[in-house]
Design an enzyme around this catalytic site. Structure first.
Site, PDB file in Angstrom:
ATOM      1  N   HIS A 175      26.218  -1.285  -2.269  1.00  0.00           N
ATOM      2  CA  HIS A 175      26.847  -0.084  -2.809  1.00  0.00           C
ATOM      3  C   HIS A 175      25.855   1.050  -3.026  1.00  0.00           C
ATOM      4  CE1 HIS A 175      25.597  -2.675  -6.129  1.00  0.00           C
ATOM      5  NE2 HIS A 175      25.469  -1.598  -6.865  1.00  0.00           N
ATOM      6  N   ASP A 182      27.454  -9.615  -4.497  1.00  0.00           N
ATOM      7  CA  ASP A 182      27.633 -10.673  -3.502  1.00  0.00           C
ATOM      8  C   ASP A 182      28.970 -11.372  -3.608  1.00  0.00           C
ATOM      9  OD1 ASP A 182      27.203 -11.917  -5.885  1.00  0.00           O
ATOM     10  OD2 ASP A 182      25.670 -13.291  -5.171  1.00  0.00           O
ATOM     11  N   LEU A 187      27.068 -11.725  -8.525  1.00  0.00           N
ATOM     12  CA  LEU A 187      26.499 -10.706  -9.399  1.00  0.00           C
ATOM     13  C   LEU A 187      27.639  -9.967 -10.096  1.00  0.00           C
ATOM     14  CD1 LEU A 187      23.899  -9.233  -6.886  1.00  0.00           C
ATOM     15  CD2 LEU A 187      23.667 -11.212  -8.362  1.00  0.00           C
ATOM     16  N   HIS A 190      25.064  -4.632 -13.027  1.00  0.00           N
ATOM     17  CA  HIS A 190      23.664  -4.351 -13.332  1.00  0.00           C
ATOM     18  C   HIS A 190      23.538  -2.928 -13.851  1.00  0.00           C
ATOM     19  CE1 HIS A 190      23.496  -3.464  -8.762  1.00  0.00           C
ATOM     20  NE2 HIS A 190      23.589  -2.303  -9.376  1.00  0.00           N
ATOM     21  N   GLN A 199      18.409   6.100 -12.779  1.00  0.00           N
ATOM     22  CA  GLN A 199      18.074   5.443 -14.043  1.00  0.00           C
ATOM     23  C   GLN A 199      19.152   5.733 -15.089  1.00  0.00           C
ATOM     24  OE1 GLN A 199      13.484   6.537 -13.400  1.00  0.00           O
ATOM     25  NE2 GLN A 199      13.864   5.548 -15.355  1.00  0.00           N
ATOM     26  N   ASP A 201      22.101   4.391 -15.001  1.00  0.00           N
ATOM     27  CA  ASP A 201      23.426   4.129 -14.439  1.00  0.00           C
ATOM     28  C   ASP A 201      23.791   2.653 -14.568  1.00  0.00           C
ATOM     29  OD1 ASP A 201      23.321   6.755 -13.835  1.00  0.00           O
ATOM     30  OD2 ASP A 201      23.334   6.536 -11.658  1.00  0.00           O
ATOM     31  N   ASP A 206      33.217  -4.908  -8.224  1.00  0.00           N
ATOM     32  CA  ASP A 206      34.678  -4.785  -8.174  1.00  0.00           C
ATOM     33  C   ASP A 206      35.342  -5.966  -7.492  1.00  0.00           C
ATOM     34  OD1 ASP A 206      36.907  -3.465  -8.973  1.00  0.00           O
ATOM     35  OD2 ASP A 206      36.959  -2.043  -7.307  1.00  0.00           O
ATOM     36  N   GLU A 402      25.432  -4.259 -20.588  1.00  0.00           N
ATOM     37  CA  GLU A 402      24.791  -3.372 -19.614  1.00  0.00           C
ATOM     38  C   GLU A 402      24.360  -2.058 -20.248  1.00  0.00           C
ATOM     39  OE1 GLU A 402      23.813  -4.316 -16.771  1.00  0.00           O
ATOM     40  OE2 GLU A 402      24.790  -6.245 -17.015  1.00  0.00           O
ATOM     41  N   HIS A 405      21.039  -2.275 -21.718  1.00  0.00           N
ATOM     42  CA  HIS A 405      19.972  -2.070 -20.739  1.00  0.00           C
ATOM     43  C   HIS A 405      19.817  -0.588 -20.407  1.00  0.00           C
ATOM     44  CE1 HIS A 405      19.681  -6.305 -20.407  1.00  0.00           C
ATOM     45  NE2 HIS A 405      20.755  -6.483 -19.660  1.00  0.00           N
TER      46      HIS A 405
END
Length: 704
Positions: A175, A182, A187, A190, A199, A201, A206, A402, A405
């Site tokens: 993407h 995957d 996954l 992230h 940075q 984001d 989906d 997320e 992070h």
């Protein structure tokens, strides 16, 4: 905690599932589109330990001491019993959803101290998943941000453009950021640490089933439940249902009860269905008409034919070829599969697999124990399949993790902490004191006394009440369809351009033939557009020279700057992209997104401008910057960094440093100064077949 680079939630699964002993080894099938691999316990452990920094490449062998040492490090880091053995507890931890950043050792990092230096953080929800209504997704993200604002001075403001600090995106596979997803159960999501460009984001896979952690959320329409979501399971005429049903109806419109017992409460609504409406498109929310004709062929169900993005669509009249009216078919999230190669399609029961008939989802053929089904009546013949709906992943909890992070937090080694590497569902307060200490170390405490973060998602998601007439039994047919498409839907193509194209030139005496070099040239809505200093002309090739203009660019596209570098229109979505310097604007009809920075598309700072674009079909476009080009995906609006190529090698015979690169009548044009080089692709070979003047040969200007 320390900030680190992108954090990826990973779900690793074992190659064999728990089952009673069998007299023969079960058949394990390779499913088309499935990226999962079958690993033994030892292979899984070796891969896991290496990926997360517990062992080195040289140690991936039969060295039992290295394996044991790596296991002890992992067990200590994740607060597991420190045995040095590949025991059940350790294997379960390796299977759990988690972030993909190494637990030990260094990972690729960004520059800076990786925290925001302003307290009002902005965010933009770039697109949506079809798994949840848009208002539910909006609410989940808002509550996830509120988790952190409750214990810090930070505030979070939603904006509607790419200038946001945090851009939230749903994507699949590759993407555009170099960290591909995957597929189902791989996954999950992230995020990147604070800073410019990508940075900050946050990206969500989906192909996962996004819920509030307790199964699919299905909004209802009409009925008598005021838009309340379906309640699964529910009882109807003494039978239990875990998905929408057409039982009790003669028109096959799916419905559900909005309480646990329809027989007692008699509260119901209609489930999303093409029989009620088609969304987006240009069909004004009208229901699909079956059968309909497309390219001379009759269709009795929704189809993906004619599209490269996999979206199911239908005509809203009996003849698409004549009327060109269409919409996208609603996804039945209660029965739609995820992952596989048929995401969004419903299971078809019964179906044939390895010669045997199945009437329910099955684990047969898989080495990971996941339930799956075929989306046609015969898997052996069609190979179409997907994973059956499950409890899904809590979008609220994953987003809260997320966003931690995105604010600069690393993982916690406290299992109860929100920032612990593994995902787990909880309905209690998500923050642990370790999370609070970490975020307040970066930003300080909230000035109000002892605020408390949100404790749990709402028991019922917010929904939009239906406007249709109330009914009393599911056997009664609704008498009116919805007045427009629902909030959720694919981002696919509105076909209309701006509401009105200008017809009166700014200055008819301003002759296009006197312009030596144009800022940009692009084919838009079947006209070749020539842009120059805030104005443009439209040209159509036919009998004689037919030029209209000049018109003011802001009269058609108000947000555009005076100087453009290039533009293109995507034939599928009818989105028009305009580039100027390091910025891009995207128009869909009269709606605009932008300006966005080129780095949001995946183009680095070395790309100072986009000098041209060549649509390739299938939602792909080549973007050019002088002597380089990249493949751009219109759906995800990102470039594939691995696709970078040289113009000199791909288009031999074209001069250096061309500009105004565009496609016209299926041929590529490369301009330099007043001249163009036309490239024709025969047998997949690009050859220059014509060199000429832009004004004399394309615009057919008279030679004075």
């Amino acid at each position: 905690m320390s900030p680190r680079q992108p954090l990826v939630l990973v779900f690793l699964v074992l190659g064999c599932c728990s089952a009673a002993p069998r007299p023969h080894k079960p058949t394990v099938v390779v499913f088309p589109g499935d990226l999962r691999t079958n690993l033994t316990d030892k292979q899984l452990a070796e891969e896991y330990l290496f990926r997360y920094g517990y062992t080195q490449v040289a140690e991936l062998s039969n060295d039992k001491q290295s394996l044991s040492r790596g296991l002890r490090l992992l067990q200590r880091r994740l607060a597991l019993p420190e045995t040095g053995e590949l025991d059940k507890t350790t294997l379960e931890a390796m299977r759990a959803p988690r972030c993909g950043v190494p637990d030990l050792g260094k990972f690729q990092t960004f520059e800076g101290d990786l925290k925001w230096h302003h307290n009002d953080i902005t965010y933009w929800i770039q697109n949506y998943s079809e798994d949840l209504p848009r208002d539910v997704i909006d609410d989940a993200f808002a509550r996830a941000f509120a988790v952190w604002s409750a214990v810090t001075p930070l505030t979070f403001t939603r904006v509607y453009g790419p200038e946001a600090d945090i851009i939230i995106q749903f994507g699949v596979r590759e993407h555009g950021d170099g960290y591909p997803f995957d597929g189902k159960n791989g996954l999950l999501a992230h995020a990147f640490p604070p800073g410019p460009g990508i940075q900050g984001d946050a990206h969500f896979d989906d192909e996962e089933l996004w819920t509030l952690g307790k199964g699919v959320v299905v909004p209802t329409h009409f009925g008598n439940a005021d838009g309340a979501p379906c309640h699964f399971p529910f009882t109807f005429e003494g039978r239990s249902y875990s998905a929408c049903t057409t039982d009790g109806r003669s028109d096959d419109t799916p419905w559900c009860s909005t309480t646990a017992d329809y027989d007692t409460d008699r509260r119901f609504g209609f489930c999303p269905s093409e029989k009620l409406y088609a969304q987006d498109g240009n069909g004004d929310g009208k229901p699909c008409v079956f059968p309909f004709t497309f390219e001379g062929r009759s269709y009795s169900t929704c189809t993906t034919d004619g599209r490269s993005d996999g979206y199911r669509w239908c005509s809203t009249t009996a003849d698409y070829d004549q009327d060109k009216l269409y919409g996208f078919c609603p996804t039945r999230v209660d029965s739609a599969v995820t992952g596989g190669n048929s995401a969004g399609e419903p299971c078809v029961f019964p179906f044939i697999f390895l010669g045997k008939q199945y009437s329910t989802c099955t684990r047969e053929g898989r080495g990971d124990g996941h339930l799956w089904c075929a989306t046609t009546s015969n898997f052996d013949r069609d190979k179409k399949w997907g994973f059956c709906p499950d409890q899904g992943y809590s979008l609220f909890l994953v987003a809260a993790h997320e966003f931690g992070h995105a604010l600069g937090l690393d993982h916690s080694s406290v299992p109860e902490a929100l920032m612990y590497p593994m995902y787990s569902f909880t309905e209690g307060p998500p923050l642990h004191e370790d999370d609070v200490r970490g975020i307040q170390h970066l930003y300080g405490p909230r000035p109000e006394p002892e605020p408390q973060p949100p404790t749990a998602p709402p028991t019922a998601p917010p929904t939009v009440c239906a406007t249709g007439p109330p009914t009393t039994r599911p056997s009664e047919r609704p008498t009116a369809g919805p007045t427009g498409p629902p909030a959720a839907g694919p981002t696919g193509p509105p076909t209309a351009g701006p509401s009105e194209a200008p017809t009166v030139p700014v200055d008819p005496a301003e002759d296009i033939c006197k312009v030596n070099i144009f800022d940009a040239i692009a084919e838009i809505r079947n006209y070749l557009h020539f842009f120059k200093e805030g104005k443009y002309w439209r040209f159509s090739k036919g009998k004689g020279r037919r030029v209209q203009g000049p018109f003011l660019s802001p009269s058609t596209w108000p947000a555009l700057p005076r100087k453009l570098d290039s533009a293109f229109e995507d034939g599928l979505t009818k989105k028009t992209f305009f580039f100027s310097g390091r910025q891009v604007w995207v128009y869909t009809g009269t709606s605009v997104v932008g300006p966005r920075r080129l780095d949001k598309l995946g183009l680095g700072p070395e790309v100072t401008q986009v000098t041209g674009a060549l649509p390739q079909g299938g939602g792909k476009v080549l973007l050019f910057s002088r002597q380089r080009f990249w493949s751009f995906d219109v759906k995800t609006q990102t470039v594939d960094p691995r696709s970078a190529g040289s113009v000199e090698q791909m288009y031999p015979g074209v001069p250096l440093n061309t500009h105004d690169i565009f496609q016209y009548q299926e041929k590529a044009y490369f301009c330099q100064d007043r001249f163009y080089w036309r490239v024709n692709s025969r047998n997949e070979v690009n050859q220059v077949d014509e060199v000429g003047y832009v004004t004399f040969d394309i615009l057919q200007c008279p030679e004075d």
